[in-house]
Scaffold this motif. Structure first.
Motif: not given
Length: 272
Positions: A82-86, A89-92, A102-105, A144-150
């Motif tokens: 949800l965050y990356k599509v917003h 970064s990529w799209a569907y 914009g994100v298919p489940l 830390g890794i997960y937060l860095n993705f955001f």
């Protein structure tokens, strides 16, 4: 000949462990060539993913405890999607009824399939971990890794600092796995890199089949940026930490011991 038999057995066990992701790839390939009737392609993929998950549990290939951790991955992955599509970064690009912002489940199941592979291979190859670091360090690194993705969209990208920290924390950790009667060992960080590389290959196949689309693939498909391996390497770390914690809780409950050790950990290490 013995080495060849060992290799064939190893490939077989890995293939069985990949049932979930392989089934998703087959669904992507078939729906790419043949349009599903009366339903959008992304919705068709979602239905198949749900049926695969039910089959995995009903058949006993996955336990209820493993389903819990796989469900956690579904939620974590969907949140990241949800965050990356917003952020673009990529799209569907294809339409779907089961699509949120914009994100298919079905996208969450792609992350869940990674967790499924780890759970399956852990049991089938009788994994044992030696030199596993403190739970405090693994929790901090995972968060830390997960937060860095955001946060890397707004702040400094910490991936290489986190990678260096991982090497320091896990440099003494190695994994043992059994192929029939023979036990092999490998540095854990190397196994993370190899899994990340294989997921990058799978990502190229998935984008070719239209599972999702990076901005530079809008006009024509091209290979996924090689730098994405580092992202998958870090994601595998999170996956492995969560699965290891599942094994820890399960083993502690089975033995009636306090949850101070990792799953199956003794003076000699951590096993499945």
């Amino acid at each position: 000949m013995k080495l060849i038999r060992q290799f064939i057995y190893f490939v077989y066990q890995q293939s069985i462990s990949c049932i979930f992701p392989i089934a998703i790839f087959i669904t992507l390939a078939i729906s790419k060539v043949i349009d599903p009737p009366l339903i959008h392609r992304y919705d068709f993929i979602l239905i198949i993913c749900v049926l695969i998950q039910i089959m995995m549990v009903v058949s006993g290939l996955e336990s209820k405890e493993e389903l819990k951790v796989i469900s956690i991955f579904h939620v974590i992955g969907l949140g990241l999607e949800l965050y990356k599509v917003h952020m673009g970064s990529w799209a569907y690009p294809e339409p779907a009824w089961a699509k949120v912002f914009g994100v298919p489940l079905y996208s969450g199941f792609m992350y869940a399939s990674v967790a499924s592979y780890l759970c399956q291979s852990w049991s089938r190859l009788k994994l044992r971990l030696h030199g596993w670091p403190s739970a405090v360090w693994t929790a901090l690194i995972g968060c830390g890794i997960y937060l860095n993705f955001f946060t890397h969209h707004y702040l400094y990208d910490m991936r290489w600092i986190l990678t260096a920290l991982l090497i320091v924390v896990f440099y003494r950790t190695y994994v043992e796995f059994s192929v029939k009667e023979v036990t092999y060992r490998m540095p854990l960080v190397l196994s993370f890199v190899l899994i990340g590389f294989l997921i990058w290959i799978a990502e190229n196949i998935a984008t070719f089949l239209g599972a999702w689309q990076y901005p530079y693939q809008r006009l024509a498909w091209s290979f996924v940026d090689f730098g994405k391996i580092s992202s998958w390497f870090l994601l595998v770390i999170i996956s492995f930490i969560i699965v290891a914690q599942l094994k820890h809780v399960k083993e502690s409950l089975r033995r009636g011991e306090p949850e101070g050790l990792m799953a199956g950990e003794t003076k000699n290490g951590l096993n499945a």
